[in-house]
Design an enzyme around this catalytic site. Sequence first.
Site, PDB file in Angstrom:
ATOM      1  CD  GLU A  99      48.696  49.794  64.433  1.00 54.48           C
ATOM      2  OE1 GLU A  99      48.500  48.626  64.027  1.00 54.48           O
ATOM      3  OE2 GLU A  99      48.797  50.770  63.674  1.00 54.48           O
ATOM      4  CG  ASP A 101      48.975  53.652  64.883  1.00 51.77           C
ATOM      5  OD1 ASP A 101      49.726  52.736  65.209  1.00 51.77           O
ATOM      6  OD2 ASP A 101      48.012  53.514  64.113  1.00 51.77           O
ATOM      7  CD  GLU A 103      50.205  56.107  60.634  1.00 49.72           C
ATOM      8  OE1 GLU A 103      50.555  55.113  59.969  1.00 49.72           O
ATOM      9  OE2 GLU A 103      49.088  56.644  60.529  1.00 49.72           O
TER      10      GLU A 103
END
Length: 286
Positions: A99, A101, A103
């Site tokens: 993953e 990311d 955010e």
Amino acid sequence: MASYISRILFVALISLAATSLVFADFNNEFDITWGDGRGKVINGDLLTLSLDKASGSGFESRNEYLFGKIDMQLKLVPGNSAGTVTAYYLSSKGSNWDEIDFEFLGNLSGDPYILHTNVFSQGKGNREQQFYLWFDPTADFHTYSILWNPQRIVFSVDGTPIREFKNAESIGVPFPKAQPMRIHSSLWNADDWATRGGLVKTDWSQAPFTASYRNFKLDACVVASGKSSCSGTAASSGGNQSWLSEELDITKQERLRWAQKNYMIYNYCSDSKRFPQGFPPECQMA
């Protein structure tokens, strides 16, 4: 000869325009995957996600990719967005997932957003770096980019690199390079941790909260039926695969240092309380 060259240039321009239109059309590239109507595509070139007390919303790419260079313009939830998280990321499936990311952690009105980044490889994350931004991300659209190739992952904001995660397999650190990932985004309630560690809760009187997306651009290796579009000579968006070996030039290295010096507010590679026995080995390459 001049007219022949003109025709060639005209065809090339039409081809480029068609390619950009394909990659800008959210209807072609993404599916709204949850939210019961709270995610919407408007005229193909604008996508919005909304959150209220009942539910958030999200979307994912129709294709899976193994390496890519991705741009997305976002305009974040304005006003008092405390407790909300807008996530924009790549992820594979399974218990040992990979993953990458972005955010965006909401804030009280007047406080800065926090941009939270993380990299997971084979199910292991805990590689957080956090930043403030040098602009108001709710006032207009800004471009958030991920370069993911076999040598490195680079997070960029409006063309300025803010983080580079290098392939450190030579010192025993797994690197995301074997599992195809889809592009995801979601807007959801995380007031148990998102704003001041969960001290500030979501004010539902401000709902619905809405984030907007536009100008999606992609150069990537599409994986279908176990085969990559980059295994031959043509990449998915026109054949230019220079990004597969792209690295930061001197100018971008300077911009990276500028962003980290002035806007980084947390780096796991300097958190001695969290790692009293020594920092993770990839921190040697940070």
